[in-house]
Structure formats: C-alpha cells, structure tokens
Design a protein around this motif. Structure first.
Motif, mmCIF file in Angstrom:
data_model
loop_
_atom_site.group_PDB
_atom_site.id
_atom_site.type_symbol
_atom_site.label_atom_id
_atom_site.label_comp_id
_atom_site.label_asym_id
_atom_site.label_seq_id
_atom_site.Cartn_x
_atom_site.Cartn_y
_atom_site.Cartn_z
ATOM 1 N N LEU A 103 0.831 -1.203 0.000
ATOM 2 C CA LEU A 103 0.000 0.000 0.000
ATOM 3 C C LEU A 103 0.865 1.254 0.000
ATOM 4 O O LEU A 103 0.564 2.234 -0.698
ATOM 5 N N VAL A 119 -8.308 -3.110 -2.144
ATOM 6 C CA VAL A 119 -7.151 -3.981 -1.926
ATOM 7 C C VAL A 119 -7.639 -5.309 -1.370
ATOM 8 O O VAL A 119 -8.748 -5.387 -0.801
ATOM 9 N N LEU A 156 -1.379 -6.837 2.462
ATOM 10 C CA LEU A 156 -2.262 -6.332 1.427
ATOM 11 C C LEU A 156 -1.654 -6.608 0.058
ATOM 12 O O LEU A 156 -0.440 -6.500 -0.120
ATOM 13 N N ASP A 158 -2.206 -5.982 -4.324
ATOM 14 C CA ASP A 158 -2.819 -5.343 -5.490
ATOM 15 C C ASP A 158 -3.687 -4.124 -5.156
ATOM 16 O O ASP A 158 -4.828 -4.015 -5.620
ATOM 17 N N PRO A 159 -3.160 -3.181 -4.374
ATOM 18 C CA PRO A 159 -3.955 -1.976 -4.088
ATOM 19 C C PRO A 159 -4.194 -1.164 -5.360
ATOM 20 O O PRO A 159 -3.322 -1.056 -6.224
ATOM 21 N N LEU A 166 -9.193 -3.957 -9.164
ATOM 22 C CA LEU A 166 -8.653 -4.898 -8.176
ATOM 23 C C LEU A 166 -8.923 -6.332 -8.601
ATOM 24 O O LEU A 166 -8.024 -7.184 -8.550
#
Length: 335
Positions: A103, A119, A156, A158-159, A166
C-alpha cells in the motif's frame, strides 16, 4: 504485454469467451512463467491452448466469487465481524495498513493520497490447542482444553483505486500463482535428477573401488559391500534417470507438468468457506452460546497446503497514521 494480458480478465468478458489474440498472450505468459525452452517443442501453442483456457475460466470464477469490498476505516471497523475478528482494534487495523509495503508503494506513486483504496487483505489463520477457563453453570472450571484462533501475517495485495481493477489484478495474480506451482514442480523434477546423478556417481565410485579390491572409501572406514547389490542399485538409479529423460524428453516432461497444473486448476487453488463461532478472546465455542459471535470467512487454499483468509477491502486512506508516526511509536516502545 502485461497490460494486454490483464484485459483477458476484463469485467465485460464471460468465462470461455476470450479474444484469440489474448489467448495467445496467455499461452506465452504460461511459457515465460515456467520454462521458456518449451517454445522449442513442436505445436507448443496448441498443446497449451485448452489448459490455459481452463485455468483462465477457473481464475475468473474464483475471483468473481469473492465478496464486494468491505469498508475499512475507523468509523466502519465495528460494522463487520470479520474486521473485529482479524484485528484487535481499529487503531491496530490502521497501523497494519499504514505499515504495509504494498500500500505504501502504491500511494507513493499516486498524486492523491485521499479517498479509498481497493485492496485484498490476506491473513494466516492458526488454530492452537490451549488450556483455559470456562463457566459450567455457576462453577468456574480451570485447565479446560480449548481451541484458540490466531490471525497473523496480515498483508495487502494489489492496491488500486477501483474494485473492478482490483479484481482484474487478482485474476492475473491467481493465474501467475498457478504458474508458480508448475515451476515448483519443475524445480523438484530437476532436483530429483540432480540427486539421482549424485547417487549414480557415488555408486560408480564404490563399484570401481570394489573392482580394485578396496573395501573402504573414507579414511579409517572399512565397508564390506556386495558387488551384485551395488550393481543392482546402480541399475535402478540409471532406470530412474532414464525415466526422467534428457533433452527433448525433459522438456516434454516439463510441458506435461504445465498442462497438468493448468488443466486441473481447481485442484491446485481453490476457496473454501470458513465459519467460526468465537468468544471475545477468539476461542472457539458452541454456536448456541450467548456470548459467541459467528464469523464467516473465505479461505484460499493451494495444493501445497498453503491457506490464507481473503477479504477485499476499501481502506479509508485519510484514517491512516503517517509512517513517521509509526516509526516514532516503535522507537518509544523499544526505548
């Protein structure tokens, strides 16, 4: 290539209906992600076409089945049992988000740092057998066997700013995970070959020594060996090496692995619902107990035994503490 490949998982496309150009890109990605030498095999694109389509369909269905993003901010923390189960407090949740490298890197590349970021949260679920206390009517019982549930290693992936984007990124990630499983199998095959080659070398050394009338191979060690038994072991090692193949046969073995993984994607990676009945200490209880809360989670599994709780989130960025504040707090704790 990556941007083109991502569009195979566009929001408007149904499973099994992909443009031919994008199928070709997916096939090439499967080769690049496992063993690029597979391109030397005749008809490699034809061999991989149906497995790639099957894997793409599985990935689309898997990600589309995920729930919609859950708002994750200070005000929304108490609105969802999943958040209150996965994080001890709103402050702790926001600290985890603020300290997450994925992130942080995403926001560092963006002009805006406000709003919400979509995310996927991944968390390890660990069950521990512990001894605790519980009430039996009006009697407090001690040293009672219990199962406590611990959630750790929050991260987290693939923000982005948009839930649809997403999901596209998660589909690409899931497809790549299948390729990583195939690559692991290929690496194990290579390791098996290396082990057998070392074993063959050792057996040949022993046989040579026996043929010269020497019964020991290391200083101070006398070892009686049966030449016929050694020869039989050497022959079996040679047979196993031959079964693994060489050159083109090795590449066909690698191709078989990729085809098998992609053709049986559902056996390699799948989601399972997990329903927990927990007290405020995250100890499992009976579903009918008054103080118990029911928590419904989705858990991702793979054929390697790995499992991770999955929860799509819409993180309120304005609620996040600054990383500098987190570092200062950590330094105060460490003294």
């Amino acid at each position: 290539m990556l941007k083109l490949f991502q569009s195979i998982f566009g929001a408007g496309e149904a499973p099994g209906r992909y443009p031919e150009s994008l199928i070709e890109v997916a096939v090439e990605r499967a080769v690049d992600g496992t063993d690029p030498r597979l391109r030397t095999l005749p008809r490699y694109r034809r061999l991989l076409r149906e497995p790639v389509l099957h894997a793409a369909d599985h990935v689309v269905a898997l990600v589309d089945a995920l729930p919609h993003v859950q708002a994750a901010g200070r005000a929304s923390y108490g609105d969802d049992e999943r958040l209150t189960t996965l994080f001890a407090s709103a402050d702790r949740m926001l600290q985890v988000f603020a300290g997450d490298s994925a992130l942080h890197d995403f926001l560092a590349s963006q002009a805006s740092k406000s709003g919400t970021a979509a995310v996927l949260l991944l968390v390890e679920r660990i069950e521990k057998h512990v001894m605790g206390m519980e009430m039996d009517g009006e009697v407090l019982r001690r040293e009672v066997a219990q199962v406590a549930v611990d959630f750790r290693a929050h991260r987290l992936v693939d923000p982005t700013w948009d839930e649809d984007e997403l999901r596209r990124q998660l589909k690409r990630r899931a497809f790549d995970h299948l390729l990583s499983l195939a690559l692991q199998r290929i690496a194990e095959l290579r390791g098996e070959r290396a082990d057998l080659t070392r074993q063959r070398t050792l057996l040949r050394r022993k046989l040579d020594a026996l043929n010269k009338g020497q019964w020991g191979f290391d200083a101070g060690v006398a070892e009686k060996m049966d030449p016929q038994a050694l020869q039989a072991e050497l022959d079996e090692t040679e047979r196993q090496l031959a079964a693994l193949g060489t050159d083109d046969r090795t590449l066909f073995a690698h191709m078989d692995i990729v085809i098998d993984i992609l053709s049986h994607a559902g056996r390699q990676m799948w989601a399972e619902p997990v329903q927990l009945h927990l007290d405020r200490m995250n100890v499992q209880r009976g579903a009918d107990e008054a103080t118990v809360r029911q928590v419904d989670l989705q858990e991702l599994h793979n054929a390697r035994g790995r499992r991770l709780v999955m929860l799509p989130l819409a993180i309120t960025l304005d609620d996040l503490p600054h990383r500098d504040d987190l570092l200062a707090a950590a330094q105060r704790v460490l003294g």
